[in-house]
Scaffold this motif. Structure first.
Motif, PDB file in Angstrom:
ATOM      1  N   MET A   1      13.288 -44.806   6.224  1.00 17.72           N
ATOM      2  CA  MET A   1      13.277 -45.328   7.591  1.00 17.72           C
ATOM      3  C   MET A   1      12.161 -44.663   8.384  1.00 17.72           C
ATOM      4  SD  MET A   1      16.311 -45.364  10.397  1.00 17.72           S
ATOM      5  CE  MET A   1      17.061 -46.704   9.480  1.00 17.72           C
ATOM      6  N   PRO A   2      11.357 -45.442   9.142  1.00 21.63           N
ATOM      7  CA  PRO A   2      10.272 -44.847   9.923  1.00 21.63           C
ATOM      8  C   PRO A   2      10.808 -43.938  11.025  1.00 21.63           C
ATOM      9  CG  PRO A   2      10.576 -47.155  10.513  1.00 21.63           C
ATOM     10  CD  PRO A   2      11.421 -46.909   9.291  1.00 21.63           C
ATOM     11  N   GLN A   3       9.994 -42.952  11.396  1.00 15.41           N
ATOM     12  CA  GLN A   3      10.389 -42.040  12.456  1.00 15.41           C
ATOM     13  C   GLN A   3      10.565 -42.796  13.765  1.00 15.41           C
ATOM     14  OE1 GLN A   3       7.677 -38.811  12.918  1.00 15.41           O
ATOM     15  NE2 GLN A   3       8.768 -37.884  14.640  1.00 15.41           N
ATOM     16  N   ALA A   4      11.587 -42.421  14.507  1.00 14.26           N
ATOM     17  CA  ALA A   4      11.871 -43.092  15.774  1.00 14.26           C
ATOM     18  C   ALA A   4      10.724 -42.886  16.755  1.00 14.26           C
ATOM     19  CB  ALA A   4      13.170 -42.565  16.365  1.00 14.26           C
ATOM     20  N   GLU A   5      10.342 -43.962  17.417  1.00 16.03           N
ATOM     21  CA  GLU A   5       9.250 -43.891  18.383  1.00 16.03           C
ATOM     22  C   GLU A   5       9.703 -43.185  19.656  1.00 16.03           C
ATOM     23  OE1 GLU A   5       6.717 -47.888  17.276  1.00 16.03           O
ATOM     24  OE2 GLU A   5       8.458 -48.088  18.571  1.00 16.03           O
TER      25      GLU A   5
ATOM     26  N   MET B   1      23.182 -52.205   9.985  1.00 16.19           N
ATOM     27  CA  MET B   1      22.559 -53.164   9.076  1.00 16.19           C
ATOM     28  C   MET B   1      21.195 -53.628   9.580  1.00 16.19           C
ATOM     29  SD  MET B   1      25.753 -55.439   7.713  1.00 16.19           S
ATOM     30  CE  MET B   1      24.694 -56.406   6.635  1.00 16.19           C
ATOM     31  N   MET B   2      20.973 -53.543  10.865  1.00 16.60           N
ATOM     32  CA  MET B   2      19.681 -53.931  11.429  1.00 16.60           C
ATOM     33  C   MET B   2      18.658 -52.798  11.344  1.00 16.60           C
ATOM     34  SD  MET B   2      21.214 -56.055  14.653  1.00 16.60           S
ATOM     35  CE  MET B   2      19.660 -56.676  15.264  1.00 16.60           C
ATOM     36  N   GLU B   3      19.119 -51.609  10.942  1.00 20.04           N
ATOM     37  CA  GLU B   3      18.263 -50.452  10.700  1.00 20.04           C
ATOM     38  C   GLU B   3      17.347 -50.112  11.876  1.00 20.04           C
ATOM     39  OE1 GLU B   3      16.307 -51.331   6.970  1.00 20.04           O
ATOM     40  OE2 GLU B   3      17.983 -50.449   5.863  1.00 20.04           O
ATOM     41  N   PRO B   4      17.901 -49.995  13.080  1.00 16.00           N
ATOM     42  CA  PRO B   4      17.054 -49.595  14.213  1.00 16.00           C
ATOM     43  C   PRO B   4      16.664 -48.125  14.085  1.00 16.00           C
ATOM     44  CG  PRO B   4      19.350 -49.584  14.876  1.00 16.00           C
ATOM     45  CD  PRO B   4      19.315 -50.138  13.472  1.00 16.00           C
ATOM     46  N   GLN B   5      15.561 -47.763  14.712  1.00 16.76           N
ATOM     47  CA  GLN B   5      15.106 -46.375  14.681  1.00 16.76           C
ATOM     48  C   GLN B   5      16.011 -45.463  15.505  1.00 16.76           C
ATOM     49  OE1 GLN B   5      11.136 -46.556  16.230  1.00 16.76           O
ATOM     50  NE2 GLN B   5      10.380 -47.890  14.602  1.00 16.76           N
ATOM     51  N   THR B   6      16.562 -45.996  16.589  1.00 12.25           N
ATOM     52  CA  THR B   6      17.406 -45.228  17.503  1.00 12.25           C
ATOM     53  C   THR B   6      18.686 -45.999  17.765  1.00 12.25           C
ATOM     54  OG1 THR B   6      15.502 -44.187  18.612  1.00 12.25           O
ATOM     55  CG2 THR B   6      17.576 -44.251  19.842  1.00 12.25           C
ATOM     56  N   ILE B   7      19.819 -45.297  17.784  1.00 19.99           N
ATOM     57  CA  ILE B   7      21.095 -45.912  18.137  1.00 19.99           C
ATOM     58  C   ILE B   7      21.612 -45.239  19.402  1.00 19.99           C
ATOM     59  CG2 ILE B   7      23.472 -46.382  17.430  1.00 19.99           C
ATOM     60  CD1 ILE B   7      22.559 -46.378  14.550  1.00 19.99           C
ATOM     61  N   LEU B   8      21.955 -46.058  20.384  1.00 23.95           N
ATOM     62  CA  LEU B   8      22.497 -45.600  21.658  1.00 23.95           C
ATOM     63  C   LEU B   8      24.017 -45.731  21.601  1.00 23.95           C
ATOM     64  CD1 LEU B   8      19.999 -47.612  23.902  1.00 23.95           C
ATOM     65  CD2 LEU B   8      19.720 -45.265  23.068  1.00 23.95           C
ATOM     66  N   LEU B   9      24.722 -44.651  21.892  1.00 21.99           N
ATOM     67  CA  LEU B   9      26.179 -44.606  21.768  1.00 21.99           C
ATOM     68  C   LEU B   9      26.808 -44.362  23.129  1.00 21.99           C
ATOM     69  CD1 LEU B   9      26.233 -42.224  18.660  1.00 21.99           C
ATOM     70  CD2 LEU B   9      26.546 -44.711  18.611  1.00 21.99           C
ATOM     71  N   ASP B  10      27.621 -45.310  23.582  1.00 21.78           N
ATOM     72  CA  ASP B  10      28.273 -45.217  24.892  1.00 21.78           C
ATOM     73  C   ASP B  10      29.726 -44.790  24.703  1.00 21.78           C
ATOM     74  OD1 ASP B  10      29.197 -45.444  27.451  1.00 21.78           O
ATOM     75  OD2 ASP B  10      28.800 -47.585  27.664  1.00 21.78           O
TER      76      ASP B  10
ATOM     77  N   GLN C   1      19.100 -42.221  11.715  1.00 23.70           N
ATOM     78  CA  GLN C   1      18.516 -42.632  12.992  1.00 23.70           C
ATOM     79  C   GLN C   1      18.633 -41.542  14.057  1.00 23.70           C
ATOM     80  OE1 GLN C   1      20.591 -44.673  11.248  1.00 23.70           O
ATOM     81  NE2 GLN C   1      19.796 -46.768  11.290  1.00 23.70           N
ATOM     82  N   ARG C   2      17.735 -41.638  15.040  1.00 24.76           N
ATOM     83  CA  ARG C   2      17.946 -40.867  16.259  1.00 24.76           C
ATOM     84  C   ARG C   2      19.202 -41.395  16.938  1.00 24.76           C
ATOM     85  NH1 ARG C   2      13.593 -42.211  19.934  1.00 24.76           N
ATOM     86  NH2 ARG C   2      12.404 -40.373  19.286  1.00 24.76           N
TER      87      ARG C   2
END
Length: 238
Positions: A1-5, A151-160, A183-184
């Protein structure tokens, strides 16, 4: 996975219904694990929605790798995912398979159903495939939403507030799964234990950055301040 921007905010403010909710936030987010703490009403969820591009700043800027998340939602699919506090605010489809396949279809995946079956098998939940989402417990629905984001493999996941409303065993299982993610993770919570192991903590008060720094020092100060407020008989400051 690429590093989170890198995620940057420059003097970003949000006004809702004529009321300032976030005021002049300037941040550069690069750390692998980030916590955002504050009392209820401090602007935490609005900040997460701003980062995700679900709302645009009233003034100032937000950029994810140089892209405005509110203006290019498609570009954000591979960059940012968000897990809401209430899974029922996130689930759109009647069955687990449909819910998991939706994001992949948005991204142009060549065979979403094969990916869904593979993911459920890898997670030890192949029997979930045709299950109605409303038959799952709250903890299971929260896990379903996390799977859909993963499954969408985002670089960053935001958790509320990811552990809100979950019993202790379910919290433990979710925490273990989150810990393994590459992920970040940016986690917001009013509970300092939910972000105790992160690299950096941002403390919001009244829509402004009150403190920002390493987790141990910021969380110790936050716990002390919350204990002092709890010792008071009145809540007139709310």
């Amino acid at each position: 996975m690429p590093q989170a921007e890198t995620i940057t905010m420059t003097e970003a403010s949000v006004t809702l219904a004529g009321r300032p909710v976030l005021v002049g936030l300037s941040l550069t987010l690069t750390e692998h694990r980030i916590g955002i703490v504050g009392r209820n009403g401090s602007g935490k969820t609005t900040l997460l929605r701003l980062l995700a591009g679900l709302i645009a700043p009233t003034s100032g800027t937000v950029r994810v790798g140089g892209i405005d998340p509110a203006k290019d939602r498609k570009a954000m699919l591979s960059r940012l995912g968000i897990l809401f506090q209430n899974p029922d605010h996130q689930i759109l489809f009647p069955t687990v398979a449909e819910e998991l396949a939706f994001g992949l279809r948005q991204m142009g995946h060549p065979d979403p159903q094969a990916a869904v079956r593979a993911t459920l098998a890898a997670e030890g939940r192949p029997h979930w495939h045709d299950a109605p989402c409303h038959h799952l417990s709250q903890g299971q629905r929260q896990y379903l939403c996390l799977l859909a984001v993963m499954m969408m493999e985002p670089q960053t996941i935001l958790l509320d507030e990811p552990f809100a409303g979950l019993d202790l065993p379910t919290q433990s299982r979710l925490a273990r799964r989150l810990h393994t993610l590459p992920q970040r993770l940016i986690t917001i919570s009013h509970d300092p234990t939910a972000v105790a192991g992160v690299d950096r903590v941002i403390w919001l008060e009244g829509g402004r950055i009150h403190r920002d720094g390493p987790a141990p020092a910021i969380l110790a100060e936050f716990r002390g301040a919350m204990a002092d407020l709890g010792a008071q008989d009145a809540d007139a400051d709310l």
